[in-house]
Write a protein that holds these residues in place. Structure first.
Motif, PDB file in Angstrom:
ATOM      1  N   ALA A  69      -6.651  -5.932  -1.849  1.00 14.88           N
ATOM      2  CA  ALA A  69      -5.515  -6.023  -2.572  1.00 14.88           C
ATOM      3  C   ALA A  69      -4.058  -6.521  -1.826  1.00 14.88           C
ATOM      4  CB  ALA A  69      -5.178  -4.506  -3.287  1.00 14.88           C
ATOM      5  N   THR A  70      -3.440  -7.620  -2.158  1.00 13.64           N
ATOM      6  CA  THR A  70      -2.408  -7.742  -1.495  1.00 13.64           C
ATOM      7  C   THR A  70      -1.281  -8.675  -2.659  1.00 13.64           C
ATOM      8  OG1 THR A  70      -3.120 -10.158  -1.059  1.00 13.64           O
ATOM      9  CG2 THR A  70      -3.597  -8.363   0.698  1.00 13.64           C
ATOM     10  N   PRO A  71      -0.303  -8.847  -2.296  1.00 13.72           N
ATOM     11  CA  PRO A  71       0.470  -9.439  -3.296  1.00 13.72           C
ATOM     12  C   PRO A  71      -0.051 -10.920  -3.679  1.00 13.72           C
ATOM     13  CG  PRO A  71       1.931  -8.886  -1.311  1.00 13.72           C
ATOM     14  CD  PRO A  71       0.518  -8.649  -0.849  1.00 13.72           C
ATOM     15  N   SER A  72      -0.930 -11.371  -2.905  1.00 10.56           N
ATOM     16  CA  SER A  72      -1.686 -12.731  -3.187  1.00 10.56           C
ATOM     17  C   SER A  72      -2.630 -12.403  -4.222  1.00 10.56           C
ATOM     18  CB  SER A  72      -2.350 -13.432  -2.193  1.00 10.56           C
ATOM     19  OG  SER A  72      -1.528 -13.494  -0.993  1.00 10.56           O
ATOM     20  N   THR A  73      -3.478 -11.244  -4.052  1.00 12.86           N
ATOM     21  CA  THR A  73      -4.469 -10.983  -4.949  1.00 12.86           C
ATOM     22  C   THR A  73      -4.087 -10.046  -6.238  1.00 12.86           C
ATOM     23  OG1 THR A  73      -4.976  -9.038  -3.659  1.00 12.86           O
ATOM     24  CG2 THR A  73      -6.328 -11.082  -3.408  1.00 12.86           C
ATOM     25  N   VAL A  74      -3.102  -9.413  -6.277  1.00 12.97           N
ATOM     26  CA  VAL A  74      -2.612  -8.873  -7.451  1.00 12.97           C
ATOM     27  C   VAL A  74      -1.737  -9.645  -8.469  1.00 12.97           C
ATOM     28  CG1 VAL A  74      -3.220  -6.442  -6.689  1.00 12.97           C
ATOM     29  CG2 VAL A  74      -0.635  -7.386  -6.647  1.00 12.97           C
ATOM     30  N   GLY A  75      -1.395 -10.858  -7.910  1.00 12.65           N
ATOM     31  CA  GLY A  75      -0.742 -11.825  -8.843  1.00 12.65           C
ATOM     32  C   GLY A  75       0.773 -12.010  -8.542  1.00 12.65           C
ATOM     33  N   THR A  76       1.450 -11.358  -7.656  1.00 13.39           N
ATOM     34  CA  THR A  76       2.647 -11.142  -7.236  1.00 13.39           C
ATOM     35  C   THR A  76       3.012 -12.600  -6.672  1.00 13.39           C
ATOM     36  OG1 THR A  76       2.263  -9.025  -6.521  1.00 13.39           O
ATOM     37  CG2 THR A  76       4.654  -9.974  -6.125  1.00 13.39           C
ATOM     38  N   VAL A  77       2.313 -13.236  -5.828  1.00 12.54           N
ATOM     39  CA  VAL A  77       2.643 -14.353  -5.353  1.00 12.54           C
ATOM     40  C   VAL A  77       2.550 -15.456  -6.175  1.00 12.54           C
ATOM     41  CG1 VAL A  77       1.921 -16.185  -3.599  1.00 12.54           C
ATOM     42  CG2 VAL A  77       1.975 -13.911  -2.887  1.00 12.54           C
ATOM     43  N   ALA A  78       1.542 -15.366  -7.217  1.00 13.83           N
ATOM     44  CA  ALA A  78       1.300 -16.432  -8.158  1.00 13.83           C
ATOM     45  C   ALA A  78       2.422 -16.218  -9.263  1.00 13.83           C
ATOM     46  CB  ALA A  78       0.082 -16.208  -8.853  1.00 13.83           C
ATOM     47  N   GLY A  79       2.951 -15.286  -9.635  1.00  8.15           N
ATOM     48  CA  GLY A  79       3.991 -15.062 -10.443  1.00  8.15           C
ATOM     49  C   GLY A  79       5.376 -15.714  -9.861  1.00  8.15           C
ATOM     50  N   ALA A  80       5.559 -15.440  -8.475  1.00  7.50           N
ATOM     51  CA  ALA A  80       6.895 -16.098  -7.885  1.00  7.50           C
ATOM     52  C   ALA A  80       6.768 -17.319  -7.643  1.00  7.50           C
ATOM     53  CB  ALA A  80       6.800 -15.413  -6.423  1.00  7.50           C
ATOM     54  N   THR A  81       5.515 -17.774  -7.560  1.00 11.57           N
ATOM     55  CA  THR A  81       5.470 -19.538  -7.202  1.00 11.57           C
ATOM     56  C   THR A  81       5.535 -20.097  -8.592  1.00 11.57           C
ATOM     57  OG1 THR A  81       3.608 -18.861  -5.691  1.00 11.57           O
ATOM     58  CG2 THR A  81       3.461 -21.116  -6.236  1.00 11.57           C
ATOM     59  N   LEU A  82       5.184 -19.479  -9.831  1.00 12.01           N
ATOM     60  CA  LEU A  82       5.394 -20.206 -11.082  1.00 12.01           C
ATOM     61  C   LEU A  82       6.716 -20.081 -11.324  1.00 12.01           C
ATOM     62  CD1 LEU A  82       4.502 -21.247 -13.687  1.00 12.01           C
ATOM     63  CD2 LEU A  82       4.147 -18.829 -14.312  1.00 12.01           C
ATOM     64  N   GLY A  83       7.445 -19.067 -11.158  1.00 13.74           N
ATOM     65  CA  GLY A  83       9.024 -19.083 -11.227  1.00 13.74           C
ATOM     66  C   GLY A  83       9.668 -19.976 -10.333  1.00 13.74           C
ATOM     67  N   ALA A  84       9.324 -20.207  -9.138  1.00 11.20           N
ATOM     68  CA  ALA A  84      10.028 -21.022  -8.171  1.00 11.20           C
ATOM     69  C   ALA A  84       9.728 -22.518  -8.882  1.00 11.20           C
ATOM     70  CB  ALA A  84       9.744 -20.778  -6.983  1.00 11.20           C
ATOM     71  N   LEU A  85       8.409 -22.784  -9.182  1.00 11.31           N
ATOM     72  CA  LEU A  85       8.109 -24.132  -9.382  1.00 11.31           C
ATOM     73  C   LEU A  85       8.847 -24.555 -10.762  1.00 11.31           C
ATOM     74  CD1 LEU A  85       4.270 -24.683  -8.946  1.00 11.31           C
ATOM     75  CD2 LEU A  85       6.137 -26.449  -8.250  1.00 11.31           C
ATOM     76  N   ALA A  98      14.629 -17.281  -9.723  1.00 12.67           N
ATOM     77  CA  ALA A  98      13.122 -17.566 -10.858  1.00 12.67           C
ATOM     78  C   ALA A  98      11.926 -16.946 -10.293  1.00 12.67           C
ATOM     79  CB  ALA A  98      13.005 -19.012 -11.017  1.00 12.67           C
ATOM     80  N   ALA A  99      11.749 -16.840  -8.970  1.00 13.84           N
ATOM     81  CA  ALA A  99      10.644 -16.251  -8.177  1.00 13.84           C
ATOM     82  C   ALA A  99      10.605 -15.043  -8.112  1.00 13.84           C
ATOM     83  CB  ALA A  99      10.851 -16.847  -6.789  1.00 13.84           C
ATOM     84  N   PHE A 100      11.798 -14.372  -8.150  1.00  9.54           N
ATOM     85  CA  PHE A 100      11.995 -12.811  -8.374  1.00  9.54           C
ATOM     86  C   PHE A 100      11.556 -12.573  -9.690  1.00  9.54           C
ATOM     87  CE2 PHE A 100      14.391  -8.962  -9.092  1.00  9.54           C
ATOM     88  CZ  PHE A 100      13.597  -8.402  -8.391  1.00  9.54           C
ATOM     89  N   ALA A 101      11.993 -13.245 -10.718  1.00 13.87           N
ATOM     90  CA  ALA A 101      11.631 -12.654 -12.157  1.00 13.87           C
ATOM     91  C   ALA A 101      10.084 -13.272 -12.486  1.00 13.87           C
ATOM     92  CB  ALA A 101      12.384 -14.043 -13.291  1.00 13.87           C
ATOM     93  N   GLY A 102       9.420 -14.143 -11.718  1.00 13.66           N
ATOM     94  CA  GLY A 102       7.996 -14.304 -11.768  1.00 13.66           C
ATOM     95  C   GLY A 102       7.278 -13.068 -11.129  1.00 13.66           C
ATOM     96  N   ALA A 103       7.697 -12.823  -9.915  1.00 17.70           N
ATOM     97  CA  ALA A 103       7.156 -11.627  -9.168  1.00 17.70           C
ATOM     98  C   ALA A 103       7.128 -10.448 -10.106  1.00 17.70           C
ATOM     99  CB  ALA A 103       7.633 -11.474  -7.760  1.00 17.70           C
ATOM    100  N   VAL A 104       8.282 -10.202 -10.335  1.00 16.86           N
ATOM    101  CA  VAL A 104       8.392  -8.890 -11.346  1.00 16.86           C
ATOM    102  C   VAL A 104       7.840  -8.920 -12.380  1.00 16.86           C
ATOM    103  CG1 VAL A 104      10.189  -7.515 -12.396  1.00 16.86           C
ATOM    104  CG2 VAL A 104      10.721  -8.337 -10.104  1.00 16.86           C
ATOM    105  N   GLY A 105       7.772 -10.202 -13.134  1.00 18.19           N
ATOM    106  CA  GLY A 105       6.943 -10.034 -14.570  1.00 18.19           C
ATOM    107  C   GLY A 105       5.664  -9.807 -14.370  1.00 18.19           C
ATOM    108  N   THR A 106       4.951 -10.631 -13.203  1.00 14.25           N
ATOM    109  CA  THR A 106       3.586 -10.211 -13.044  1.00 14.25           C
ATOM    110  C   THR A 106       3.408  -8.741 -12.547  1.00 14.25           C
ATOM    111  OG1 THR A 106       3.829 -11.224 -10.845  1.00 14.25           O
ATOM    112  CG2 THR A 106       2.699 -12.565 -12.412  1.00 14.25           C
ATOM    113  N   SER A 107       4.173  -8.490 -11.698  1.00 15.78           N
ATOM    114  CA  SER A 107       4.060  -6.938 -11.281  1.00 15.78           C
ATOM    115  C   SER A 107       4.130  -5.972 -12.434  1.00 15.78           C
ATOM    116  CB  SER A 107       5.248  -6.631 -10.439  1.00 15.78           C
ATOM    117  OG  SER A 107       5.010  -7.282  -9.128  1.00 15.78           O
ATOM    118  N   LEU A 108       5.149  -6.159 -13.509  1.00 19.12           N
ATOM    119  CA  LEU A 108       5.107  -5.247 -14.508  1.00 19.12           C
ATOM    120  C   LEU A 108       3.748  -5.431 -15.279  1.00 19.12           C
ATOM    121  CD1 LEU A 108       8.734  -6.032 -15.957  1.00 19.12           C
ATOM    122  CD2 LEU A 108       8.112  -4.159 -14.873  1.00 19.12           C
TER     123      LEU A 108
END
Lengths: 316, 264
Positions: free
Chosen positions: A74-90, A110-120
């Protein structure tokens, strides 16, 4: 492992990290003597500082995530945090939005919103009574796949210029951020480290399981929420500025457990320092491995991290 | 002031009522043994007492406050819990694991480890301190879990099968330790399947025995109650008889028709 030898290993590890951090600015193609000072102080030193800050954040957040989700994968990559941030930034890079909105860089927001969104989403699943950690990882995988699909769709519809900058960014890089990067990432790294290190005792208790930790006085839900929110913030800022740099949060805590030990009070600061040195080392390698041109650092971390992880898992 | 007070407590699990109408009080110096068949909710009752499970009816108070009104740290200052499952399969060393039981004190790990020295001695695990939890045998884990329980330094102790996985010698050690804590004024609630181990604790008049059946408390009595074998027979739906060795009385399930009758 005796106490003395474990202490000696830890000291050797810290010394090695310091050598990497102090030596890295001097690694790279030789330049004309009159430009050497400029290259060192205006390009290499801030680049190493940015690398150290990003690597430190990714390392310590990875270690804390592995503990709160009670899973070494379990890391930010595997629980979706990085993917959310990447989507936001893209989205901010590809869609026609202004670069700065209300004084804030849109990519970071946008990256923060994506990361927080997936984390929520992950947090909502995790807080529902008797959720198993495996379920959280599966939700993370689902979020990652979903975010990747949307990201791919976005890139497919983007114009060539936006596509090129998005593609370059999505490989992960540390170059050209300069001291601006240090000023943004520095406070975030300090905040992440301060909050996560202040939770070390709670994380140590959590190793024995949620209920036992709760019975010993740990507010488990608050602890998880604090780690997830601070981790999302740290990862989002790193992703927004440097792109998604893979494997640091996954591989660094595994190295630290082997070299320094697995106690949380060693694992967290150890992952901070080792993460910093690991990313700076990978970036120095990226500068010299292909003569005449640089590789994106994300390519190097993935190339080193993936086989190292396989070796570590086989040795367990 | 009682350490623990349960009034008309009910617990629902998966839409069905697991426990209802449970009323119990634990004062300093009380020892309660909770007996009952598998699956009637003994472990859930202990979790309820520890504040880890909220009651669906009635109230559970630790001291004067309901468990729900206390923070985890405040609850940890009043009650320590020894779970049935020993989950310490980690790479933590024994002393690191035991030190986490002192979380409520807000000490650093090294200070917490120093303060655990007495608990290590009491549970006879001093020699295991540097071992990794994942390398311990079942019995060693059990003693380490007891050491952690003691390190938390609470007046109320909740024990779920404390002698599980222990050979007779260590069973005796653990029950003698419980007896010592009991005499020192702790309140102790102990879920167990082996009623005979309770005989080690002495002072049978003061040892309270709670029979927990499907749905709630079937009886409350003391260990010296002469009709305890009949009550246990009804509770477990199997004949339990009493054998005597001098003054000690042992309650055992009767196997087959040739089982001896209790001498009167």
């Amino acid at each position: 492992m005796s106490k003395l030898s474990s202490r000696r290993r830890a000291l050797t590890g810290v010394a090695l990290c310091l050598v990497v951090l102090l030596g890295a600015p001097f690694v790279g193609d030789t330049v004309r003597p009159e430009a050497a000072e400029f290259v060192l102080w205006e390009l290499r030193v801030p680049r190493v500082m940015v690398g150290a800050l990003v690597g430190g954040i990714l390392g310590i957040v990875g270690a804390a995530f592995q503990t709160i989700f009670n899973n070494p994968l379990a890391t930010p990559s595997t629980v979706g945090t990085v993917a959310g941030a990447t989507l936001g930034a893209l989205m901010a890079l590809v869609l026609p939005v202004p670069a700065v909105l209300a004084g804030l860089p849109v990519v970071t927001v946008a990256a923060f919103a994506g990361a927080v969104g997936t984390s929520l989403v992950v947090g909502a699943v995790a807080s529902r009574g008797q959720t198993r950690v495996e379920d959280i990882l599966l939700v993370g995988i689902a979020l990652t796949l979903g975010a990747s699909a949307i990201s791919t769709g976005l890139q497919y519809t983007a114009d060539m210029l936006a596509l090129f900058s998005a593609a370059q960014w999505s490989l992960g890089h540390l170059a050209q951020l300069g001291y601006d990067g240090v000023w943004v990432l520095g406070p975030v790294a300090v905040l992440c480290a301060a909050v996560l290190l202040s939770q070390v005792r709670g994380l140590e208790a959590l190793v024995a399981g949620d209920e036992l930790a709760e019975s010993r006085g740990v507010h488990v839900r608050q602890l998880r929420a604090a780690v997830v929110i601070v981790g999302a913030l740290g990862v989002a800022v790193c992703v927004a500025w440097c792109g998604p740099i893979a494997f640091v949060g996954l591989i660094v805590p595994h190295i630290v457990r082997r070299v320094f030990g697995s106690a949380q009070r060693v694992l967290l600061p150890g992952s901070l320092v080792t993460g910093a040195a690991f990313l700076v080392f990978c970036d120095a390698l990226a500068r010299v491995v292909a003569s005449g041109r640089e590789l994106p650092v994300g390519v190097v971390t993935a190339a080193l991290g993936a086989p190292a992880l396989v070796v570590l898992i086989r040795r367990r | 002031m009682s350490l623990l007070d349960l009034r008309d407590v009910g617990v629902r699990r998966g839409g069905r009522e697991l426990l209802s109408g449970v009323s119990l009080e634990v004062n300093p110096g009380d020892l309660l043994a909770i007996l009952g068949p598998n699956g009637v909710g003994k472990s859930t009752l202990l979790r309820l007492m520890a504040g880890l499970v909220p009651p669906s009816a009635g109230h559970v108070r630790l001291g004067t406050e309901p468990t729900g009104a206390l923070s985890p740290r405040e609850r940890a200052a009043r009650v320590a819990w020894l779970p049935q499952e020993r989950s310490s399969d980690s790479a933590q060393t024994v002393e690191e694991f035991v030190a986490t039981a002192r979380f409520r004190f807000g000490e650093s790990t090294s200070v917490a480890i120093e303060h655990c020295a007495r608990a290590f001695g009491q549970a006879d695990v001093t020699g295991l301190r540097a071992r990794r939890c994942g390398t311990l045998s079942g019995g060693e884990r059990q003693r380490v879990a007891v050491a952690a329980l003691l390190a938390q330094e609470t007046d109320l102790l909740l024990l779920d099968e404390p002698a599980n996985h222990l050979d007779p010698s260590y069973q005796r050690t653990i029950y003698e330790l419980i007896a010592k804590l009991w005499r020192a004024g702790h309140g102790v609630v102990c879920v167990t399947h082996d009623v005979n181990l309770l005989a080690h604790l002495g002072d049978a008049d003061r040892l309270r025995v709670i029979g927990l059946g499907a749905g709630g408390v079937r009886f409350q009595t003391t260990f010296s109650d002469e009709s305890l074998p009949e009550k246990l027979s009804a509770l477990f739906d199997t004949r339990i008889i009493a054998l005597r060795d001098g003054r000690a009385r042992y309650l055992v399930p009767a196997i087959g028709e040739s089982a001896p009758r209790e001498p009167s």
